[in-house]
Design an enzyme around this catalytic site. Structure first.
Site, PDB file in Angstrom:
ATOM      1  N   HIS A   1      10.401  18.445 -68.965  1.00 57.50           N
ATOM      2  CA  HIS A   1      11.148  17.269 -69.824  1.00 57.50           C
ATOM      3  C   HIS A   1      11.869  16.459 -69.079  1.00 57.50           C
ATOM      4  CE1 HIS A   1      13.724  15.992 -73.184  1.00 57.50           C
ATOM      5  NE2 HIS A   1      14.648  15.726 -72.323  1.00 57.50           N
ATOM      6  N   GLU A   2      12.850  16.737 -67.867  1.00 54.63           N
ATOM      7  CA  GLU A   2      13.559  16.498 -66.673  1.00 54.63           C
ATOM      8  C   GLU A   2      12.463  16.117 -65.743  1.00 54.63           C
ATOM      9  OE1 GLU A   2      16.710  16.128 -67.669  1.00 54.63           O
ATOM     10  OE2 GLU A   2      16.598  17.196 -68.775  1.00 54.63           O
TER      11      GLU A   2
END
Ligand code: ZN
Length: 499
Positions: free
Chosen positions: A262-263
């Site tokens: 995600h990051e």
């Protein structure tokens, strides 16, 4: 002053503001990752000073003069987009009186502390007066910001997703809610994936090496970024230098992988913004919804796909060793797609996440625009959870008190998470068509073509187009929830043996 000169000065001035912003970002990153505890008070002073200098620079009256002098008829398309966005930033920064900005900052700081204590004690009454004050301040803020035709809530949401309003969101969300609730009910009758792998323990060092290899394969550039650890994962950009953080628990390697991908998706967006435009809108992310689309695309469309696990499973086995014994790629793929209606938004799965967002969307509009009182909030929250998610809320800690956002003054923010999911699905489908199918590429660990498609169609444009226009150009259609729900149904009904 010549027109060309005015444009030049706008850019130079903006670049210095961006350098101040990047310096703050670095100090804030350090505070979250490695700062010794004793440095806290001085760090708060340092950050407050930089915030003041940044605000002074962004509200400098000369910007107004330069904007007037930079006649748009003499500018090319790109320069016109820069002036349009700088005008928007300047108007926004100068519309709020300094006294209100200070009052908000002080109220947010008090409300956050009160919220943390109230949540720990599950005591909504202790937080209620702070929330009441916060709603009143947000209404004042909205009155300063709103343009003709906007509701108060619209004016607040426009800060995060420019151009989006409650009426548009309702139109997007109504069919989405209906199909997601129906899907949740159907899956309840299917065969639930086995979750034994979730409980296997893996040492931190092995998890770190594993997620680092995955992010490197995604194409994250470690010459212009790094990964560290923090309590809450985040991504921050320091101008050509992108910092990711991730979190690890002994017994939840899938969570570490998901949060890192995600990051990492956020990080690829930041690294893909044109570096030569640092400090002007062409080098900046267009909206929070688009930013979130990049993280969700990698976390979900890639990281929760069967094809990805064909490539990833041998990588996982190499790093995680014994924890993988007796498992195989398809079972772990199914587990990554477990659907469990739950109470807590940040722990929600892909199929129910947006229902959590819609609860907050309804209630925020009720508070800001429709005269709902703070006292009514817990009962209305619990009723919506029963309706949308089919769960009973046992206490306010796991209900209305769970999120920090309202205590930080973030009203109008939650829908950007769902917009991210919808944009992500539409981008993923468009990339799939353009590349003649991405599954085979992902199964071989060839992430470059997908990353390059996103770079060309999303990242490279910065704020040149609005988010809505960017979506139309990249996907050939305006945003809708169809691609997202079609994708979810196809994947989950198969995982649950219902296809
Ligand atoms: Zn995110």
């Amino acid at each position: 002053m010549s027109k060309a000169n005015a444009y030049r000065r706008l850019l130079d001035h903006g670049r210095e503001a961006a350098l101040l912003g990047a310096t703050s970002a670095l100090l804030a990153w350090d505070q979250e990752t490695g700062m010794p505890k004793g440095a806290g008070p001085r760090r708060a002073e340092q950050l407050a000073l930089l915030a003041r200098l940044h605000h002074e620079r962004c509200t400098d009256p000369r910007i107004g003069e330069w904007l007037q002098a930079a006649d748009e008829r003499d500018l090319n398309d790109e320069q016109r987009a820069v002036v349009r966005e700088l005008r928007r930033d300047y108007e926004r920064a100068t519309r709020l009186p300094a006294a209100l900005v200070e009052e908000l900052a002080a109220a947010e700081s008090r409300a956050q502390q009160a919220w943390a204590a109230a949540r720990a004690a599950s005591d909504f009454a202790a937080f209620a007066p702070h929330l009441r004050g916060m709603v009143a301040l947000q209404q004042q803020k909205a009155d300063c910001l709103r343009r003709p035709g906007q509701t108060r809530w619209d004016a607040l949401a426009d800060l995060y997703e420019p151009g989006m309003c409650a009426a548009d969101l309702q139109e997007l969300f109504a069919p989405l809610r209906e199909r997601l609730v129906a899907l949740r009910r159907r899956l309840a009758a299917g065969s639930r994936p086995d979750d034994a792998f979730r409980r296997r323990t893996v040492t931190l060092a092995h998890q770190q090496a594993f997620v680092r290899e995955v992010v490197a394969a995604m194409g994250f550039d470690f010459d212009h970024g790094r990964i560290d650890q923090s309590a809450h994962p985040f991504c921050t950009s320091i101008g050509g230098d992108v910092r990711l953080t991730t979190r690890f628990a002994d017994d939840n390697v899938l969570d570490a992988l998901g949060s890192t991908m995600h990051e990492g998706g956020h990080g690829l967006y930041e690294q893909g913004l044109p570096r030569e435009h640092f400090g002007n809108p062409l080098g900046e992310a267009v909206s929070l919804g688009i930013h979130e689309s990049q993280s969700r695309l990698w976390e979900n469309h890639v990281g929760r796909s069967r094809a990805f696990w064909q490539w990833c499973w041998p990588v996982a086995q190499r790093h995680l060793g014994d924890a993988c014994a007796g498992e195989h790629a398809d079972r772990v793929f199914a587990l990554a797609n477990l659907v469990e209606p739950s109470l807590i938004r940040v722990e929600a799965d892909e199929a129910t996440y947006d229902l959590h967002v819609m609860v907050r969307f309804e209630l925020e509009r009720a508070l800001i625009d429709e005269g709902c009182t703070v006292a009514e909030l817990p009962a209305r929250w619990n009723a919506l959870y029963r309706d949308y998610l089919g769960v009973e809320v046992p206490d306010d800690r796991r209900g209305v008190l769970q999120d920090v956002h309202w205590s930080c003054g973030l009203f109008g923010y939650f829908p950007t998470y769902t917009l991210g999911n919808l944009y992500a699905a539409q981008f993923a489908a468009a990339a799939d068509r353009a590349l003649g199918g991405t599954a085979e590429l992902l199964a071989r660990g060839e992430f470059g073509p997908l990353r390059d498609w996103l770079r060309e169609h999303v990242h490279a444009h910065g704020r040149r187009y609005s988010a809505q226009e960017l979506c139309r150009r990249a996907t050939g259609a305006t945003l809708s929830s169809d691609a997202f729900v079609d994708y979810l149904e196809a994947k989950l009904l198969e995982v649950y043996g219902l296809a």
